[in-house]
Every structure is written in C-alpha cells, then in structure tokens.
Design a protein around this motif. Structure first.
Motif, short mmCIF file in Angstrom:
data_model
loop_
_atom_site.label_atom_id
_atom_site.label_comp_id
_atom_site.label_asym_id
_atom_site.label_seq_id
_atom_site.Cartn_x
_atom_site.Cartn_y
_atom_site.Cartn_z
N PHE A 411 -52.74 -47.67 -23.23
CA PHE A 411 -52.51 -47.22 -22.54
C PHE A 411 -51.61 -45.71 -23.62
CE2 PHE A 411 -48.96 -45.46 -19.58
CZ PHE A 411 -49.20 -44.58 -19.03
N VAL A 415 -52.03 -41.78 -23.79
CA VAL A 415 -51.33 -40.94 -23.12
C VAL A 415 -50.84 -40.49 -24.79
CG1 VAL A 415 -48.76 -40.40 -22.79
CG2 VAL A 415 -50.24 -42.05 -22.00
N TRP A 418 -53.78 -38.06 -24.67
CA TRP A 418 -53.32 -36.29 -23.89
C TRP A 418 -51.93 -35.84 -24.31
CZ3 TRP A 418 -57.10 -39.88 -22.13
CH2 TRP A 418 -58.38 -39.37 -22.06
N GLY A 419 -51.82 -36.25 -24.56
CA GLY A 419 -50.21 -35.14 -25.12
C GLY A 419 -50.78 -34.09 -26.45
N LEU A 422 -52.77 -31.03 -25.01
CA LEU A 422 -52.05 -30.28 -24.95
C LEU A 422 -51.40 -29.43 -25.58
CD1 LEU A 422 -52.07 -31.64 -21.73
CD2 LEU A 422 -49.09 -30.98 -21.46
N TYR A 554 -45.31 -24.88 -21.63
CA TYR A 554 -45.62 -25.60 -21.15
C TYR A 554 -44.27 -25.50 -20.10
CZ TYR A 554 -49.83 -26.69 -22.32
OH TYR A 554 -51.05 -26.98 -23.30
N PRO A 556 -42.99 -25.62 -17.28
CA PRO A 556 -42.28 -26.94 -16.24
C PRO A 556 -41.99 -28.28 -17.10
CG PRO A 556 -43.71 -25.40 -15.60
CD PRO A 556 -43.95 -24.92 -16.69
N LEU A 557 -42.85 -28.55 -18.33
CA LEU A 557 -42.99 -29.39 -18.55
C LEU A 557 -41.86 -30.27 -19.22
CD1 LEU A 557 -44.82 -32.60 -18.62
CD2 LEU A 557 -46.21 -32.05 -20.05
N MET A 560 -38.88 -31.06 -18.37
CA MET A 560 -38.26 -32.59 -18.32
C MET A 560 -38.38 -33.64 -18.69
SD MET A 560 -41.53 -32.41 -14.47
CE MET A 560 -41.48 -34.08 -14.50
N ILE B 128 -50.58 -29.33 -17.28
CA ILE B 128 -49.92 -29.87 -17.35
C ILE B 128 -49.94 -30.87 -15.63
CG2 ILE B 128 -46.53 -30.41 -16.17
CD1 ILE B 128 -46.21 -27.38 -17.69
N LEU B 131 -51.87 -33.34 -17.56
CA LEU B 131 -51.17 -35.43 -17.65
C LEU B 131 -50.50 -35.66 -16.47
CD1 LEU B 131 -50.32 -35.78 -20.57
CD2 LEU B 131 -48.12 -34.88 -20.04
N ILE B 135 -51.70 -40.27 -16.23
CA ILE B 135 -50.93 -41.32 -16.88
C ILE B 135 -51.33 -42.46 -15.47
CG2 ILE B 135 -49.38 -42.05 -16.84
CD1 ILE B 135 -48.50 -39.54 -18.35
N GLU B 270 -43.65 -29.49 -10.68
CA GLU B 270 -42.34 -29.88 -11.05
C GLU B 270 -42.89 -31.26 -10.00
OE1 GLU B 270 -42.23 -26.66 -10.93
OE2 GLU B 270 -39.77 -25.92 -11.77
N ILE B 273 -45.60 -33.59 -10.34
CA ILE B 273 -45.87 -34.40 -11.70
C ILE B 273 -44.49 -35.17 -10.89
CG2 ILE B 273 -44.18 -34.86 -13.52
CD1 ILE B 273 -46.86 -33.05 -14.17
N LYS B 274 -43.71 -35.10 -10.26
CA LYS B 274 -42.98 -35.77 -9.84
C LYS B 274 -43.52 -36.74 -8.83
CE LYS B 274 -38.44 -33.39 -10.86
NZ LYS B 274 -37.14 -32.53 -9.98
N TRP B 277 -46.10 -39.24 -10.68
CA TRP B 277 -44.70 -40.55 -11.90
C TRP B 277 -44.30 -40.52 -11.29
CZ3 TRP B 277 -44.00 -37.20 -17.33
CH2 TRP B 277 -45.18 -36.47 -17.13
#
Lengths: 616, 294
Positions: A411, A415, A418-419, A422, A554, A556-557, A560, B128, B131, B135, B270, B273-274, B277
C-alpha cells in the motif's frame, strides 16, 4: 590485469585531463570524453568474466589488496561508466562558459573512478579507501557553484563522515577479530559468528549505506545537494552515487552474511528485514508527498530520488527471486530515467538562464520539443507507465509484496506511485505545457551535444520497458552469485510459471489501439490551430500577462497535507547543529587565541594550585 | 477465433458505454419529471461531432487525446468480460491498474496544451480527486489480492464463481462496501464531478474541445464508465460466464450510481477528499487488517 588497467585509466585519466586543461580547453574536453569512453569499452569487455581476482600490493599491515569482478560489481560498474560518459558528453555544452573547468572535469572523472573502485574492490580496506575518496571528491563537486551550494556540500560531508566512521568501526572490528579483510574470507568466518556480533556488524555498516542512499530519517542531505549541484553532476549523484548504498547493503546482507544468517536475526515479529522495510515504506510515502509541494524543478527530482530508493529497499530485503530481481532492476531503471530527467532540468536551466522555479516557465513544448519528449518519457518511467522500464521493476516489487502477504508495505508503495503521478504531471505541465511567457518566445532547443545523451536515455527507457529480458538476464547472474534462486525470464517479460507479464503484447495492444483511434481522428472534419487568447478571451484584447494556472498547482491538497509534512528529522539535526554551535561558542570565549589570555590562564591555574597547597 | 475475441470487448464497451450515457440522461430526466432525449442521443452526438470543424492548440493536444482513448481501449482488453479476456495472459490486476493511468494522463497532457486556466484547474482537481479515491481503492484491491492470493483478475473471477461473490463473503464485504462508497468518485458523477463542474469552471478539461476532440473525449468518457463498473462487477460480483448476465450486473451497479448522482449536490474538492479519506478508508483499512491476519 584488466581491472588494474581500468583503475589506472580512470584515475590517471582524471589527472591527465586536469593537466591537459592547462594547455588547452579543447584537448581537455576530448581527453575527458576519451577516458570515459575507454572505461565503458573496457568494462563491457569483462562481461561474464566472473571472479577474476587481481592483487595489488600495499605494504601495510601485511595486507594484500584485492580487485575482483563478479556479476554484482559488473552490473554497478557498467551503470557508473555509462552514466559517467553521458554526463561528460552533456557537460561539454552545459559547462561551456563556466569557470574553473579543469577542476570540474577532474573532479567528475575522479568521482567516477572512485565509484568504480568501490565496486571492483575485493577487500574491505580498498572498499573503504575508494569510498572515502568518493565522499570527499563528491563534496568538492557539490559545492562547485558556491553560495548555497557550499552549505549543501557541508551538510553532505558531515553526514557522510558519520557514515564513513561507522564503516571504519566495522572494518577495524572485523580485522581485529579475523585478521583479514578479504570479503570472501570474512564471509566464511561470519557464518559462525554469534548473533549479537552479526547484528552489530550489520547495523553499524547499514548506517553508512542508509545515509548515502538517503533513506528516511537520514535523507536530509540529499535534496539540498542534488538541487545545488550542477545538473550533469546531479544526474551522476542521483543515478549512481546514491545507489552505492544499495550496493553496500547487498554486499553486507547477501554476499558477506548470506540468507541463512539473515533469517536467524529476528525477535518475534521484528527482524532486521522488517525494520528496513518500515524505513523503505516511510521513505516512499514521505518523499512522494514532499515532492508534491516543491516548486523547484531539481528539488522535485531530488525528492523523487529519495522516494524511489524505498522501492529498491522493499525489493531487495525480500530474498525471493522476484523481489530481489525487482529491486536490482529498479536500481538500473531509476538510474536511467532520473539521469534523463536531471538532463532535462539542466537543459531548461541552460536555455532560460538558470531558471529552476517551474512556476516561471510554461509552454516550452513549442520551443524545445526534443527536451519535452525526453521529459515525458522520463516522467512516465518514474511513474511506471507500462512500456517504460520503471513499470517492469515496480511490477515485480508489488508482486513480491502482495504474494508475500505484506499488503501494507504494498500500500505504501502504491501510494508513493500515485503521489508520483501528481508531481510528475505538475513537472511537465508547469514547464512544458500551457502559456509560453513572452520572454521565452525566442529561446532555442538544447544544443545537439546535450540532446544526444537525452535521446540515448529516452530510447533505453522504452527499450528496457518493452524488452525487459535484456537487463533481467544480467540481474539473474547476480542472483546465482549469492546462491539465490534466479527469476525465470523471457525476452518480453516473465513466463507463465513465475507469474505472467508479456510486454510485447501490451506494446501491440497500445500501438494498434492508437492506430485505430488515429484513423478515426484523421477521417473526421479538420481543425484549425488557434492562439491561446483566441478561444480563452474570445478574440477580445488581453494585456500580455500570464493567464495560466500553474502556481501552487495542487493548492487544495497541499493545504491539507503541508501541516503533516514537517521534516522532523531535518529539524532535529538542525537543532543538534545549533546546540553544537552554541557549545563551541562558549568554548571559543575561553580559547580566544590571544597569548595574553593563555598566560592569564596559566597564572590563575598556578594560583589555584598554590591556594590548594596552602590550605589543605 | 482469437482475433474475434480481441475485437469484441472494445466494440461492446463502446456500445454499452454510449448506452449508459444515454440511459444516464434518460433516468436523470425521469427523476426531474422530464421526458429526456432518446437513448441513442450520445451516439448521434458523436457522429455529428465528427463532422464538425474545431479548433486545436498543438501536437500534444491531439496526441494526448489519442493516447487517452487508446489507453482505455487497452484496459478493456485486459478486463474479463464474461468469459472473454483476450490479454489475460499478459499481466494481471497490477497491469490494469497501471494502464488505467494512461487515460487520465493523456487527457491531462492534451488539456494542458490548451493553455486555458479552466482546463488546468479541472486537471488539478481531477488528480487530487483521483489521489483521494485511489487510496481507498488500493486498500480494497490489496485486500482482494491478499485474500485470494493471486494478482490475476481472471483467477479472482474464477475463484468467486466456484465459491461465492466477494460482496457476500465475510472479510471482503467491508472493502466491497468501501468500493460502493467511492464508486461515484471513480465514475466522476455528481457529488464528485468537481473536475468537470460545468457551472464553476465551464466543464474543466472539456472546455477547449469541440468537433472531433469532443467526440473522442465523449467516447473516452463512455469507456471509463464501462471500466469503472465492470471492474466492480469482476471484483465483487463474481464476473460472469456469459455476457448477458454480466451486462445485467453492470446495469444494476450503474443505476445505483445514477440515483446517487441525481440526489446529491456537488462537494467542494476539500470536502470530497475529507469524505473519501474517512469512512471508505476506514472500512477498507479494517478489511485489509482482517484479511492479512486471517
């Protein structure tokens, strides 16, 4: 004698090149290319000539120093020589008008020579000597540009010295115990060593390899060093020098200790391999997300170098046929595409006058199409799109992890990929696609000599992606050397018995589908090319500024994830550095360097003694 | 025989995908108390679009789109469709996962060349979001592969046909539930249509496409609908031995997706995504832990 000849040419060539630089620049360039070419030719000559050992005498501790070549060292040697040649070719144009070129070419050749030395040395002392030459000369070349580069170089050399000291400890301990430094002899002695001692050897030696391979939490030197070094050297650094860590780990884990001992090293769930796996997984995820928020082209690539190291680790710690092959193949693949990508970043830097911030670029596909194709193929390799070499090795690693019942490690690896998608897309989008800024309207494609290495590497990425059988055959020879089961391979992939993968079918499927879609596309009504403002601004007047969405791509991402991406390790080391500085400052106030103060200290000390004598 | 096997899946995927697009509009219309367009409207649109002139921005604008559609076609060749799976011997689920990347990357490369801020915002959101749902999706796929101890999709389907659907078996119903929760995001329908968002960014990646480009993009969309749904059917509903049953299973899953689309308003990226996830990841994670312990 051929191994000694290789070393002599490598080291001697570096010195001769330096001297030739004093006569004429052209002669120096020709010599540098010739030396690196000769190395490639000589090393390809010793393909498949296993365990030829040669002694060179160094009358010290009664030791015979040994050179040897086996499949493992040949694999690394050809990578070193190949990337060395390409980076020298690339440097010819890239470094054209820079200063201190004699120094530059000398150090670059010298680093290549010392790296070759480490992989063909057959005893730990020569391994260590070459390793040290490598560390020091790397430091010299990282800080070549001055300014920020000096700080980056210092960071590198401090961590590298810690690693070297750990290795020295191991070597001294092994020598005082067994009285020899020959790798094969030590390997046979180690079979009977106690578990505690084995663990000590393994952990201490791994420290230096983990540092050079920049695994989390010892990765902090790499992003700075890679970003600040000159681009041709960045690709050497990232493609081969960093991967000496994998070579070292492989050497200690499988050549010196061997599987039987490694399997004994566990307490309950925790074993040496599981710790390494954890490190690899954290490295992959952390590096992928950190690369996502970078805005500097070379820094993105540097972080990807950190992350890809994790995949190799996940591959080689599982001593299964597919895992080991995948890990080793990934070393080769990563070396090819990351060198390519650093060449791309260098070409952009070269033509735009040193711009590394990808937000200032854009639309360069129209001006630098060859560089664009190289970048596209390189990024595809990095992501592991099928038909590029990165896919096959990642496939092998995933398969090992899933079938070996390690879904969480798999996993982490996924991941990370996939990063990579981007930040890989961001790299291409912000540099090559979109609006071409006014000031870059007239820049040219990279010069031919810089294109040549890029084209060669681009072709190799595709070639090894479609015909993975070629490199896999070399890698299965390494497996046989350490008595691990080799993976069955065919020219186009993996046969049915060992899981199934057939790249040539995938190639034809993609080609034919592309052809059909293209036919459909051709038959349809035609389209007319338009400028950006024609459609976006609907023909009305627009002031000449940037209208493209690239900055903080990116957003918004990254908003976070940024709070979670504090580089705790780096902050920790910085705090240590600051603490040390403070202590040193206090000491400096005492040792001020003036004779008067020291005279005073002596008088005070004498007074103290007299005082003691008088009252006690 | 082999050549027919290779031709059949993409053609069927094309027909079913476009049929789904038509059905989509039709069901939506009924929920809105309208009549809606005829079922073959998407096909008519595609044919019409191929005859319309359009604008373009450069070579990558064309090549990216071609690659994207070709990538989708290749994925269809790898997916078992009923009994038919022409390329099952060339790699399993891992290959499918990676080839599935070609389509969005191709679209993104093509759109990037368009130099339109709306496109770039759309692409950024698309990546985004992907992604975001990858996951949980990866956790789901891993629990399936770990449970059945194989990476071949064909094997997974076969085992389910011999025992029971993964949806109904003990540890795997958790990942199945998680897949259902993220299915709208995979298909890119309403609560998760942030990347096209017609009212905010003028359809995002599609904004510069007209004529043949829009036609190809529509076909690509149809294919991706087909892929997303048939992956679910293969993984959790046991695939099928025959095409009709397979199609019915797909239809049921698709209809659920349409209902969700009709009811929920669009989330911000956002928020999406929240959402993705939290519950889906938690479910999939617990599922994976159980699977790896068992």
């Amino acid at each position: 004698m051929i191994l000694i000849t290789i070393l002599l040419i490598a080291f001697g060539g570096a010195f001769v090149t330096y001297l030739a630089g004093k006569i004429s620049g052209k002669l120096r360039n020709i010599l540098a290319v010739l030396v690196s070419l000769a190395l490639v030719v000589l090393i390809s000559l010793i393909y498949r000539r296993e365990i030829s050992r040669e002694y060179y005498t160094l009358p010290f501790l009664n030791l015979k120093l040994i050179l040897m070549s086996n499949p493992l060292s040949w694999f690394f040697a050809i990578i070193i020589a190949g990337i060395g040649l390409l980076s020298i070719l690339y440097s010819l144009e890239y470094m054209k008008d820079k200063e201190r070129l004699d120094y530059y070419y000398f150090t670059l050749l010298f680093i290549n020579a010392s790296m070759l030395g480490t992989v063909i040395s057959g005893d730990l002392l020569s391994f260590f000597i070459f390793w040290e030459i490598m560390s020091w000369s790397t430091y010299l070349l990282i800080s070549y540009k001055g300014g920020k580069a000096i700080a980056a170089g210092l960071k590198y050399i401090i961590m590298s010295i810690i690693g070297s000291l750990a290795m020295l400890l191991v070597i001294i301990s092994l020598y005082s115990r067994y009285g020899t430094m020959e790798i094969s002899a030590i390997a046979s002695y180690m079979q009977t060593a106690s578990i505690g001692y084995t663990l000590f050897i393994l952990i201490t030696s791994s420290l230096s390899f983990v540092i050079i391979n920049a695994f989390w939490p010892l990765h902090t030197w790499l992003p700075d060093a890679h970003a600040e070094a000159v681009s041709p050297f960045s690709s050497v650094l990232s493609a081969v020098l960093v991967r000496k860590g994998i070579y070292g780990l492989y050497l200690f884990m499988y050549v010196i200790l061997g599987l039987n001992i490694l399997n004994k090293l566990h307490v309950g769930f925790i074993s040496f391999s599981s710790v390494l796996c954890g490190i690899g997984a954290v490295t992959i995820v952390f590096a992928a997300f950190t690369a996502l928020v970078q805005e500097d082209s070379k820094r993105i690539l540097a972080w990807s170098t950190v992350g890809q190291g994790g995949y190799m680790l996940l591959g080689i710690v599982f001593a299964t046929a597919s895992g080991m092959t995948g890990g080793m193949f990934h070393v080769l693949n990563h070396c090819i595409y990351i060198a390519l990508l650093f060449f791309v970043a260098g070409a952009i830097e070269h033509r735009t006058g040193g711009i590394r911030n990808i937000n200032e670029l854009g639309g360069l596909i129209k001006r630098m199409p060859v560089t664009f194709i190289a970048a596209l193929v390189g990024i595809s390799g990095l992501i592991g799109i099928p038909l590029t070499n990165g896919f096959v090795s990642k496939w092998l690693i995933y398969k090992t992890l899933i079938l070996g019942n390690h879904p969480f490690l798999a996993f982490a690896a996924f991941v990370g990929t996939w990063g990579t998608v981007l930040y890989g897309y961001k790299f291409i989008h912000n540099i090559f696609l979109g609006q071409l800024p006014e000031k870059y309207k007239h820049i040219k494609e990279a010069p031919l000599l810089m294109q040549l290495p890029m084209i060669l590497l681009t072709v190799t990425v595709i070639l090894f992606g479609v015909l993975p059988g070629i490199p896999l055959r070399v890698i299965s020879a390494i497996q046989r050397q350490v008595a691990l089961p080799p993976l069955q391979t065919t020219l186009f992939g993996i046969p049915k018995e060992a899981g199934e993968l057939n790249m040539i079918n995938v190639l034809f499927a993609i080609l034919i589908s592309c052809f059909i879609v293209w036919l459909l596309f051709r038959r349809a009504a035609k389209s007319v090319p338009v400028q950006q403002d024609d459609s976006y601004a609907a023909g009305s007047y627009v002031p000449k500024e940037k209208y493209h969405y690239t900055v903080n791509f990116y957003n918004p991402l990254s908003k976070m994830i940024t709070p979670y991406l504090r580089d705790v390790a780096s902050l920790f080391y910085l705090n240590i550095a600051r603490g040390t500085q403070r202590v040193c400052n206090i000491i400096r106030r005492v040792y001020v360097g003036e004779v008067g103060y020291y005279a005073m200290y002596i008088v005070l000390f004498l007074a103290f003694l007299i005082f003691i004598q008088m009252f006690f | 025989m082999k050549s027919i096997e290779i031709i059949v899946p993409p053609v069927l995927a094309f027909i079913i995908g476009l049929f789904f697009l038509g059905l989509f509009r039709r069901i939506m219309a009924r929920i809105h108390w309208r009549y809606g367009p005829p079922l073959i409207q998407p096909l008519i649109d595609v044919i019409k679009l191929f005859h319309q002139k359009s604008v373009q921005h450069g070579i990558m604008f064309n090549i990216g789109l071609i690659f994207s559609l070709a990538g989708s076609i290749v994925v269809v060749l790898f997916l078992p469709f009923g009994r038919i799976c022409p390329l099952s011997e060339s790699g399993g689920l891992l290959v499918i996962l990676y080839i599935m990347l070609i389509a969005p990357l191709g679209l993104a490369l093509s759109g990037g060349e368009g130099a339109n801020p709306n496109i770039s915002i759309g692409i950024s959101r698309k990546f985004i979001l992907s992604l975001g749902y990858e996951i949980p999706l990866l956790l789901i796929l891993l629990s399936i592969m770990t449970h059945y101890k194989t990476i071949s999709l064909m094997e997974i389907v076969k085992i389910q046909q011999n025992t029971s659907w993964a949806l109904l078996s003990f540890p795997l119903f958790l990942p199945a539930l998680a897949y259902l929760l993220i299915l709208p995001a995979i298909l890119g329908v309403r609560p998760f249509d942030v990347s096209s968002a017609p009212q905010e960014i003028a359809s995002g990646t599609m904004v510069e496409y007209g004529g043949r480009y829009l036609a190809l993009a529509t076909i690509e969309h149809a294919f991706s609908l087909f892929i997303g749904i048939s992956l679910f059917v293969n993984l959790f509903l046991g695939g099928s031995c025959n095409i009709v049953v397979f199609f019915i299973k797909m239809l049921v899953v698709f209809t659920i997706g349409v209902f969700i689309n009709a009811v929920f308003p669009r989330l911000r990226i956002e928020q999406a995504i929240k959402y993705l996830w939290r519950l889906p990841v938690a479910l999939a994670f617990i599922g994976l832990i159980i699977v790896s312990i068992l």
